[in-house]
Motif scaffolding. Structure first.
Motif, PDB file in Angstrom:
ATOM      1  N   GLY A  98      34.775  36.244  46.636  1.00 47.80           N
ATOM      2  CA  GLY A  98      34.852  34.844  47.039  1.00 47.80           C
ATOM      3  C   GLY A  98      34.513  33.948  45.868  1.00 47.80           C
ATOM      4  N   GLU A  99      34.397  32.658  46.170  1.00 47.93           N
ATOM      5  CA  GLU A  99      34.089  31.719  45.097  1.00 47.93           C
ATOM      6  C   GLU A  99      32.594  31.484  45.017  1.00 47.93           C
ATOM      7  OE1 GLU A  99      36.436  28.126  44.936  1.00 47.93           O
ATOM      8  OE2 GLU A  99      38.164  29.224  45.745  1.00 47.93           O
ATOM      9  N   GLY A 100      32.093  31.372  43.779  1.00 46.59           N
ATOM     10  CA  GLY A 100      30.706  31.000  43.547  1.00 46.59           C
ATOM     11  C   GLY A 100      29.698  31.943  44.155  1.00 46.59           C
ATOM     12  N   LEU A 101      29.941  33.258  44.031  1.00 46.83           N
ATOM     13  CA  LEU A 101      28.991  34.227  44.584  1.00 46.83           C
ATOM     14  C   LEU A 101      27.686  34.210  43.787  1.00 46.83           C
ATOM     15  CD1 LEU A 101      31.263  37.332  45.322  1.00 46.83           C
ATOM     16  CD2 LEU A 101      30.623  35.469  46.874  1.00 46.83           C
ATOM     17  N   ASP A 102      26.599  34.497  44.475  1.00 44.65           N
ATOM     18  CA  ASP A 102      25.284  34.546  43.839  1.00 44.65           C
ATOM     19  C   ASP A 102      25.141  35.864  43.075  1.00 44.65           C
ATOM     20  OD1 ASP A 102      22.697  34.267  43.086  1.00 44.65           O
ATOM     21  OD2 ASP A 102      21.850  34.682  45.078  1.00 44.65           O
ATOM     22  N   ALA A 103      24.811  35.765  41.791  1.00 48.93           N
ATOM     23  CA  ALA A 103      24.732  36.960  40.955  1.00 48.93           C
ATOM     24  C   ALA A 103      23.520  37.817  41.319  1.00 48.93           C
ATOM     25  CB  ALA A 103      24.668  36.577  39.484  1.00 48.93           C
ATOM     26  N   GLY A 104      22.458  37.197  41.750  1.00 51.86           N
ATOM     27  CA  GLY A 104      21.244  37.990  41.990  1.00 51.86           C
ATOM     28  C   GLY A 104      20.847  38.720  40.713  1.00 51.86           C
ATOM     29  N   ALA A 135      38.232  33.493  41.542  1.00 47.77           N
ATOM     30  CA  ALA A 135      37.334  34.165  42.494  1.00 47.77           C
ATOM     31  C   ALA A 135      36.370  35.112  41.776  1.00 47.77           C
ATOM     32  CB  ALA A 135      38.143  34.946  43.521  1.00 47.77           C
ATOM     33  N   ASP A 136      35.281  35.419  42.471  1.00 47.03           N
ATOM     34  CA  ASP A 136      34.279  36.353  41.975  1.00 47.03           C
ATOM     35  C   ASP A 136      34.349  37.655  42.779  1.00 47.03           C
ATOM     36  OD1 ASP A 136      33.550  34.107  40.604  1.00 47.03           O
ATOM     37  OD2 ASP A 136      31.681  33.762  41.730  1.00 47.03           O
ATOM     38  N   VAL A 137      33.977  38.744  42.130  1.00 48.81           N
ATOM     39  CA  VAL A 137      33.889  40.031  42.818  1.00 48.81           C
ATOM     40  C   VAL A 137      32.513  40.611  42.514  1.00 48.81           C
ATOM     41  CG1 VAL A 137      34.849  42.361  43.024  1.00 48.81           C
ATOM     42  CG2 VAL A 137      36.375  40.418  42.586  1.00 48.81           C
ATOM     43  N   LEU A 138      31.746  40.873  43.565  1.00 48.11           N
ATOM     44  CA  LEU A 138      30.395  41.434  43.406  1.00 48.11           C
ATOM     45  C   LEU A 138      30.416  42.917  43.746  1.00 48.11           C
ATOM     46  CD1 LEU A 138      27.360  40.963  42.836  1.00 48.11           C
ATOM     47  CD2 LEU A 138      27.083  40.510  45.293  1.00 48.11           C
ATOM     48  N   SER A 172      25.443  53.356  37.952  1.00 47.55           N
ATOM     49  CA  SER A 172      26.060  52.032  37.852  1.00 47.55           C
ATOM     50  C   SER A 172      25.012  50.944  38.012  1.00 47.55           C
ATOM     51  CB  SER A 172      27.137  51.870  38.928  1.00 47.55           C
ATOM     52  OG  SER A 172      26.576  52.000  40.221  1.00 47.55           O
ATOM     53  N   ALA A 173      25.341  49.797  37.442  1.00 51.57           N
ATOM     54  CA  ALA A 173      24.498  48.617  37.619  1.00 51.57           C
ATOM     55  C   ALA A 173      25.265  47.611  38.458  1.00 51.57           C
ATOM     56  CB  ALA A 173      24.171  48.012  36.258  1.00 51.57           C
ATOM     57  N   ALA A 174      24.561  46.750  39.151  1.00 47.51           N
ATOM     58  CA  ALA A 174      25.239  45.693  39.895  1.00 47.51           C
ATOM     59  C   ALA A 174      25.977  44.792  38.913  1.00 47.51           C
ATOM     60  CB  ALA A 174      24.223  44.881  40.695  1.00 47.51           C
ATOM     61  N   THR A 175      27.204  44.445  39.272  1.00 53.39           N
ATOM     62  CA  THR A 175      28.047  43.661  38.372  1.00 53.39           C
ATOM     63  C   THR A 175      28.719  42.545  39.157  1.00 53.39           C
ATOM     64  OG1 THR A 175      28.512  45.679  37.126  1.00 53.39           O
ATOM     65  CG2 THR A 175      29.955  43.794  36.714  1.00 53.39           C
ATOM     66  N   LEU A 176      28.741  41.362  38.554  1.00 51.93           N
ATOM     67  CA  LEU A 176      29.489  40.256  39.154  1.00 51.93           C
ATOM     68  C   LEU A 176      30.590  39.835  38.183  1.00 51.93           C
ATOM     69  CD1 LEU A 176      29.701  38.193  41.534  1.00 51.93           C
ATOM     70  CD2 LEU A 176      28.342  36.632  40.105  1.00 51.93           C
TER      71      LEU A 176
END
Lengths: 454, 432
Positions: free
Chosen positions: A73-79, A60-63, A39-43
């Motif tokens: 949460g809202e406005g999560l950092d994608a990295g 909302a965002d899901v990381l 898997s890869a990190a996904t936002l």
């Protein structure tokens, strides 16, 4: 599931096959060999998120990374994460079906594939559904397209004790071990009512009546309690253990709390009797399945902490299903008991969200409001609880397995489809990209080989 | 005793429904968005006037005639009544181990002529359950079913279907002999001695015998079929009664197309899993297909090429389609809206989906001159919906059959209301 690993140490003599986690160096026979896909990190950004804990978050965002939910949460950092714009779409935990026969009644439904009912004796607690599961059942793939990430595969309901269930991750493998949910406890299928008495009564043997059914359960529990007592005595150095007995081993596992009871039972009066049998022998009924009349005894279910797993609207196909009503799950929930929508069907499992929606509509008609954030728990966190896997999956909470569905809209609209399905953070299904999607060996060369993408 | 009380109560309720319908008067439904499914298309702010059980006018913002009962449907949707094209409504109460299944007739004594109309019970508890969800018409069909206790099988030609309304009254049987059920492919092979070729042979042989009988009626020697079967088949031969054929595999559908052309008969397909592979041929042969859009697994080798997009592909090619719920077309005939909605999710237009559950079945079974759409002169089966009829959370506010407002209750709503009284101290049997 640390709890079950600890339990193995103390109960190893008669619980020979309790699960250990994936990656365990000393994997026992029949252990899970499931490995999450790469898997890869996904936002996921800007979605309407139903967390499965009863919450709804808009915009909302899901990381997701390392196979786990990292943050919501809202406005999560994608990295470094790949960003998927989920604006206008809905994100939920993966759908969990507590009652499936995929693999044991595989498609095509030929006689050769009829591996779900060991209808040769009313007590076959010794059989394990996993020894019938055919991992190439095309039904796993169509269920995945419906957002199903985990499911319990049960033996059929011909017998009073049908055998052990197995809980799977919905990533089709070469064998059942590749699919087993790491650390999930076993279940034992029991069946009330018409089926056992018809199958065996029709052959002139017991049970031929409902009272015969109950005598059969009680007789078996008496033997199991005795077996458990002798095993425990031997363990503490008092005498030789009796010869290992697969049937009693499973039943004793129930009495010691390691194996969960999943009890096919339709009528309210019969469920009430089953709760008393559990009381007599000191075990818990984790869930009644089908539970067409759960609405008649919702208070008793709440009291015993027993889930009711129900269809939305199946009724009347046999006498014990005659009093089915569409509001059943809503009335169980309203009483404060644990409501689950299940499929028992290779077709129904593809649309558990739709089945749930029908209950929402029916409940609204009598002024019982079931908002989406509540309804989603019936097909995510509540079935996770009933399967004993709720510490790992069933909700969108940091640290849990990233079993996630991105829906094209509200999952409770008939027009909505699962766009993407993630299992342990890996993209397992993509409606827009067939190259992602699994094709079982059986389906190669057929129209289904498109994997279901458009 | 308890169950008997419930049944008596239910019978009373049906009787009241029936008597109230007799007194129905002129009704005007106003303010609705009307999906007429007829030439008038969708009408905003529609006024729909019903008299003597029929539509007498449909217009945007029309005037309500003096004396009419006005029904405010502002911000609501009005559709024709839903029409289920296959099932056993009125032929069964409980499906298993609970009494006769009147859609099944085994043995060879009567096959083509077995007529389910004579078994139809308009007061079946299933009728009200489905009626309050908007189903107003149904095709009820025989089924070759499964062997009985003595091993007697059903027949490739299972008998005659009928059209009924769901009003629950004595006059609910609308039309007999509306189609003749036939099983081909894998299901037919089981009734034909083992091979699907045997099933085709039985169909051909029946048509041949019927054609021969037509030339010399009354002479019975040498026929395999009974007199009544030969008589029933005359309607098929002269094109009045279509064959209603359970068939899935493309090769079997091809054979059916040939048989239809050769004998000059009409046919409708039910199942039709691989029909999309022959969409153009079916359109040319004017063969309609009744589909179960949710059922996309290869349940057997006849259905290997099941596709989600079947409905849209067939409609695009000009094939008339209708829907049946794959899981339960009888007890849950009401789920026809779910089938339609799922077909939309995979490519069918909303208009075609609504048509498939209203007008299309009426067209397929030759009764579109009477029902299926909101058109002047047609029988007034109408449903008022607060929201999109295809949505799962949607439900009818009011259903009309032949202009009569039906009682919006069923045995299921009575059960529901009884057990909603959770604060009641009295045993459930005393809560009414």
């Amino acid at each position: 599931m640390n709890k079950s690993i600890v339990a193995i140490a103390t109960l190893a003599l008669f619980i020979s096959a309790c699960e250990q986690g994936a990656g365990d160096d000393e994997a026992k026979p029949y252990s899970s060999r499931y490995q999450p896909m790469a898997s890869a990190a996904t936002l996921l950004t800007g979605a309407t998120v139903l967390t499965g804990t009863g919450e709804r978050l808009d915009g909302a965002d899901v990381l997701i990374s390392d196979g786990k939910i990292q943050a919501i949460g809202e406005g999560l950092d994608a990295g470094n994460a790949t960003v998927i714009d989920a604006t206008g779409r809905w994100v939920t935990p993966g759908v969990i079906d507590v009652h499936s026969h995929l693999g044991v009644y595989a498609s095509p439904g030929t006689q050769s594939h009829s591996d779900g009912n060991e209808a040769t004796s009313p007590n076959t607690a010794e059989v394990w559904a996993e020894h019938s599961v055919w991992p190439h059942d095309p039904g796993f793939v169509t269920a995945l397209a419906g957002g199903v990430t985990s499911m319990q595969i049960l033996p059929g309901s011909a017998n009073l004790f049908g055998g052990r269930s197995v809980t799977l991750k919905n990533v089709p493998g070469r064998n059942v071990q590749d699919m087993k949910f790491p650390g999930a406890p076993y279940g034992l299928k029991m069946a009330c009512g018409e089926n056992p008495k018809r199958v065996y009564g029709g052959r002139g043997q017991a049970p031929g009546t409902r009272m015969g059914n109950v005598a059969g359960y009680r007789t078996a529990w008496i033997k199991a309690a005795d077996y458990k007592k002798k095993m425990e005595a031997a363990e503490s150095g008092k005498g030789e253990p009796p010869m290992r007995d697969l049937q009693l081993e499973t039943l004793a596992g129930v009495l010691s709390g390691e194996i969960l009871i999943h009890n096919h039972c339709y009528r309210g009066d019969e469920m009430s009797v089953m709760l008393d049998i559990a009381k007599e022998f000191g075990y818990k009924i984790t869930a009644f399945h089908h539970a067409v009349e759960a609405y008649k005894i919702a208070d008793l279910l709440k009291e015993s902490g027993t889930c009711a797993a129900m269809w939305a609207d199946w009724w009347g196909f046999k006498m014990e299903a005659y009093d089915g009503i569409r509001e059943n799950a809503a009335l169980v929930d309203l009483a404060g008991a644990c409501a689950v929508i299940h499929s028992d069907s290779a077709v129904g499992i593809q649309r558990l969200n739709q089945e749930t929606a029908k209950v929402m509509g029916a409940a609204a008609r009598v002024g019982v409001d079931v908002p989406p954030e509540k309804a989603i728990t019936w097909i995510t966190s509540n079935p996770a609880k009933a399967l004993g896997i709720d510490a790992d999956t069933g909700t969108l909470e940091a640290g849990k397995m990233a079993d996630v569905v991105v829906w094209s809209g509200s999952p409770f609209s008939v027009y909505t489809r699962a766009d993407q399905v993630f299992i342990d953070g890996a993209l397992a299904y993509d409606r827009f990209d067939d190259s992602v999607n699994p094709v079982t060996d059986f389906s190669l060369g057929t129209a289904a080989a498109t994997g279901g993408a458009e | 005793m308890k169950s008997r009380r419930v049944l008596i109560g239910f019978t009373t309720f049906i009787f009241l429904t029936f008597t109230s319908t007799v007194l129905a008067q002129s009704t005007a439904i106003v303010g609705a968005t009307a999906y007429t499914m007829g030439p008038q298309g969708t009408i905003e702010n529609a006024t729909i006037v019903i008299e003597d059980g029929r539509f007498v006018s449909i217009s945007a913002g029309g005037v309500v005639p003096a004396g009419a009962t006005t029904v405010d449907a502002n911000n609501k949707i009005v559709t024709p009544g839903l029409f289920t094209p296959i099932g056993f409504l009125g032929l069964v109460e409980v499906g298993f181990s609970a009494g006769p299944l009147d859609m099944m007739q085994r043995g060879d004594q009567f096959t083509a002529s077995f007529d389910v109309a004579d078994a139809f019970n308009p007061r079946s508890t299933l009728i009200a359950v489905n009626r309050i969800e908007g189903v107003t018409r149904a095709i009820i069909t025989p089924s070759p079913g499964f062997p009985d206790e003595t091993g007697n099988m059903g027949h490739v030609l299972a008998g005659l279907a009928a059209m009924v309304n769901l009003g629950g009254a004595n006059d609910s049987l609308e039309q007999r002999s509306i189609a003749m059920m036939v099983s081909l492919g894998e299901s037919g092979s089981g009734y034909a001695g083992g091979s699907r070729a045997g099933a085709v042979l039985m169909l051909r042989s029946a048509l041949d015998e019927a054609a021969s009988y037509a030339v010399k009626p009354g002479e019975l020697e040498d026929y395999n079929m009974s007199l009544s079967d030969l008589v029933a088949l005359q309607g098929v031969l002269n094109g009045e009664v279509p064959l209603f054929v359970d068939v899935d595999r493309a090769s079997d559908i091809s054979v059916l197309i040939d048989v239809v052309a050769e004998y000059g008969v009409r046919a409708i397909i039910v199942g039709g899993t691989e029909a999309w592979m022959l969409a153009d041929e079916l359109a040319d042969a004017d063969i309609a297909v009744v589909l179960a859009p949710q059922d996309i697994l290869p349940g057997n080798f006849d259905r290997l090429n099941a596709r989600r997009e079947s409905a849209g592909i067939l409609a695009e090619a000009g094939v008339t389609i209708a829907f049946a719920d794959g899981q339960s077309h009888t007890h849950n005939a009401r789920n026809i809206t779910q089938s339609a909605g799922n077909a939309v999710a995979y490519g069918l237009s909303r208009d075609d989906a609504m048509r498939a559950i209203t007008l299309a079945p009426a067209e397929i079974f030759g009764v579109a001159d009477r029902v299926g759409s909101i058109e002047v002169g047609k029988e007034a089966d109408v449903v008022i919906w607060p929201a999109d009829p295809l949505e799962l959370t949607s439900y009818p506010e009011q259903v009309y059959i032949k202009g009569n407002a039906v009682e919006m209750t069923s045995r299921q709503t009575l059960l529901r209301d009884r057990y909603l009284q959770t604060d009641s101290d009295t045993p459930p049997a005393y809560r009414k």
